[in-house]
Design a protein around this motif. Structure first.
Motif, PDB file in Angstrom:
ATOM      1  N   UNK B  34      62.246  77.782  52.737  1.00 14.93           N
ATOM      2  CA  UNK B  34      63.496  78.040  52.017  1.00 14.93           C
ATOM      3  C   UNK B  34      64.747  77.666  52.794  1.00 14.93           C
ATOM      4  N   UNK B  35      64.635  76.602  53.581  1.00 16.56           N
ATOM      5  CA  UNK B  35      65.813  76.100  54.288  1.00 16.56           C
ATOM      6  C   UNK B  35      66.801  75.558  53.254  1.00 16.56           C
ATOM      7  N   UNK B  36      68.081  75.733  53.520  1.00 14.03           N
ATOM      8  CA  UNK B  36      69.141  75.261  52.623  1.00 14.03           C
ATOM      9  C   UNK B  36      68.925  73.789  52.254  1.00 14.03           C
ATOM     10  N   UNK B  37      69.037  73.482  50.971  1.00 12.50           N
ATOM     11  CA  UNK B  37      68.700  72.148  50.470  1.00 12.50           C
ATOM     12  C   UNK B  37      69.579  71.059  51.120  1.00 12.50           C
ATOM     13  N   UNK B  38      70.835  71.374  51.399  1.00 13.43           N
ATOM     14  CA  UNK B  38      71.726  70.386  52.020  1.00 13.43           C
ATOM     15  C   UNK B  38      71.239  70.040  53.432  1.00 13.43           C
ATOM     16  N   UNK B  39      70.724  71.049  54.132  1.00  8.85           N
ATOM     17  CA  UNK B  39      70.188  70.803  55.481  1.00  8.85           C
ATOM     18  C   UNK B  39      68.892  69.996  55.384  1.00  8.85           C
ATOM     19  N   UNK B  40      68.056  70.330  54.398  1.00  9.63           N
ATOM     20  CA  UNK B  40      66.809  69.563  54.219  1.00  9.63           C
ATOM     21  C   UNK B  40      67.132  68.094  53.958  1.00  9.63           C
ATOM     22  N   UNK B 135      65.728  62.797  69.933  1.00 10.75           N
ATOM     23  CA  UNK B 135      65.678  64.209  69.565  1.00 10.75           C
ATOM     24  C   UNK B 135      66.764  64.526  68.546  1.00 10.75           C
ATOM     25  N   UNK B 136      66.297  64.993  67.400  1.00  8.38           N
ATOM     26  CA  UNK B 136      67.196  65.358  66.302  1.00  8.38           C
ATOM     27  C   UNK B 136      67.239  66.879  66.234  1.00  8.38           C
ATOM     28  N   UNK B 137      68.418  67.449  66.259  1.00 14.70           N
ATOM     29  CA  UNK B 137      68.535  68.896  66.107  1.00 14.70           C
ATOM     30  C   UNK B 137      69.335  69.211  64.852  1.00 14.70           C
ATOM     31  N   UNK B 138      68.786  70.108  64.054  1.00 15.74           N
ATOM     32  CA  UNK B 138      69.482  70.576  62.861  1.00 15.74           C
ATOM     33  C   UNK B 138      69.671  72.081  63.003  1.00 15.74           C
ATOM     34  N   UNK B 139      70.905  72.527  62.936  1.00 14.50           N
ATOM     35  CA  UNK B 139      71.166  73.958  63.051  1.00 14.50           C
ATOM     36  C   UNK B 139      71.008  74.621  61.683  1.00 14.50           C
ATOM     37  N   UNK B 140      70.335  75.754  61.668  1.00 19.96           N
ATOM     38  CA  UNK B 140      70.036  76.404  60.393  1.00 19.96           C
ATOM     39  C   UNK B 140      71.114  77.400  59.984  1.00 19.96           C
ATOM     40  N   UNK B 141      71.933  77.782  60.933  1.00 15.09           N
ATOM     41  CA  UNK B 141      73.029  78.705  60.622  1.00 15.09           C
ATOM     42  C   UNK B 141      74.332  78.003  60.943  1.00 15.09           C
ATOM     43  N   UNK B 142      75.422  78.697  60.780  1.00 13.11           N
ATOM     44  CA  UNK B 142      76.725  78.162  61.154  1.00 13.11           C
ATOM     45  C   UNK B 142      76.665  77.674  62.592  1.00 13.11           C
ATOM     46  N   UNK B 143      77.212  76.491  62.833  1.00 13.62           N
ATOM     47  CA  UNK B 143      77.195  75.922  64.183  1.00 13.62           C
ATOM     48  C   UNK B 143      78.011  76.770  65.148  1.00 13.62           C
ATOM     49  N   UNK B 144      77.543  76.856  66.389  1.00  8.21           N
ATOM     50  CA  UNK B 144      78.357  77.468  67.445  1.00  8.21           C
ATOM     51  C   UNK B 144      78.053  78.927  67.680  1.00  8.21           C
TER      52      UNK B 144
END
Lengths: 111, 144
Positions: B34-40, B135-144
């Motif tokens: 259920x990761x946010x669709x925009x992040x997917x 290496x690709x990193x995707x943050x799942x919450x607000x960055x920072x």
């Protein structure tokens, strides 16, 4: 509008992926460069191209595209059609060229 | 519930019929989580481009996926020719792809720019005649 509506109105061939004919169409994207489609197409769009190899379906699936239209009587390769059936993303065909079919699809969606 | 997950996929250099398979598996996992669709969507673009680069340029590669509550990390490690000049490779339109690969509609020099646009963090290291690690990193919450 569904893919089936587009097939009917634009008189398209259905090569494969029939079970996806009820997918909703939100727009279109036209390109033969795969990274362009990967980067810029959006879900629900119909992709117009002359590329017929299997990677077209990989992209259509990853991008949740509604369908693919192959121009100027191009036919999908066997493994392209096979993946289209598995994913339920229709591969469609027309004898028209890219310019003509794009104009018609644009009118249909935005007209 | 486990809050750390790890997956690995092999990528075969030159085998375009399987290109996108790992990206598709990763997309399925993120959907199940259920990761946010925009992040997917952004993850899929960056991962697919990186996967295709391994297929188009390297001899073989492995994709390591690590997911926790903070981020999705996708590391692609390949054995291949490496990238002599990463800055040049990052330029829009620059490509060393073969004419055969270009005829398929790849090799337009858009892959790395697509990865940079869509990844929250992109790190590339490479050694000529050895291979490349992306290496690709995707943050799942607000960055920072």
């Amino acid at each position: 509008m569904t893919v089936a509506d587009v097939v009917k109105k634009l008189d398209l061939k259905v090569f494969s992926g029939e079970k996806g004919l009820d997918r909703q169409v939100t727009g279109g994207y036209v390109s033969d460069l795969l990274s362009d489609v990967m980067g810029n197409a959006d879900s629900g769009q119909i992709w117009i191209t002359l590329q017929t190899h299997k990677n077209v379906m990989a992209i259509a699936s990853l991008k949740d595209l509604a369908a693919v239209i192959l121009v100027t009587d191009h036919k999908p390769e066997a493994n392209t059609a096979e993946q289209s059936n598995e994913e339920g993303i229709p591969v469609l065909g027309t004898s028209l060229d890219t310019f003509e079919i794009t104009g018609k699809l644009y009118d249909l969606i935005n007209g | 519930m486990d809050n750390q997950m790890h997956f690995e996929y092999n990528v075969e250099g030159g085998n375009f019929t399987r290109a996108g398979y790992a990206s598709s598996q990763i997309k399925k996992i993120l959907k199940q989580l259920n990761v946010d669709i925009a992040i997917i969507k952004r993850t899929v673009v960056a991962t697919y481009e990186a996967e295709v680069n391994v297929v188009a340029h390297a001899y073989s590669g492995t994709i390591y996926v690590d997911i926790d509550t903070e981020a999705v990390k996708i590391r692609l490690v390949d054995e291949g020719p490496g990238i002599p000049d990463i800055d040049q490779a990052m330029e829009e339109g620059y490509s060393t792809a073969s004419s055969q690969v270009r005829e398929m509609g790849f090799g337009a020099g858009m892959g790395l720019p697509n990865m940079k646009k869509n990844a929250d963090k992109l790190e590339i290291s490479s050694e000529v005649d050895k291979g490349t690690t992306v290496e690709i990193t995707m943050f799942l919450n607000e960055k920072g």
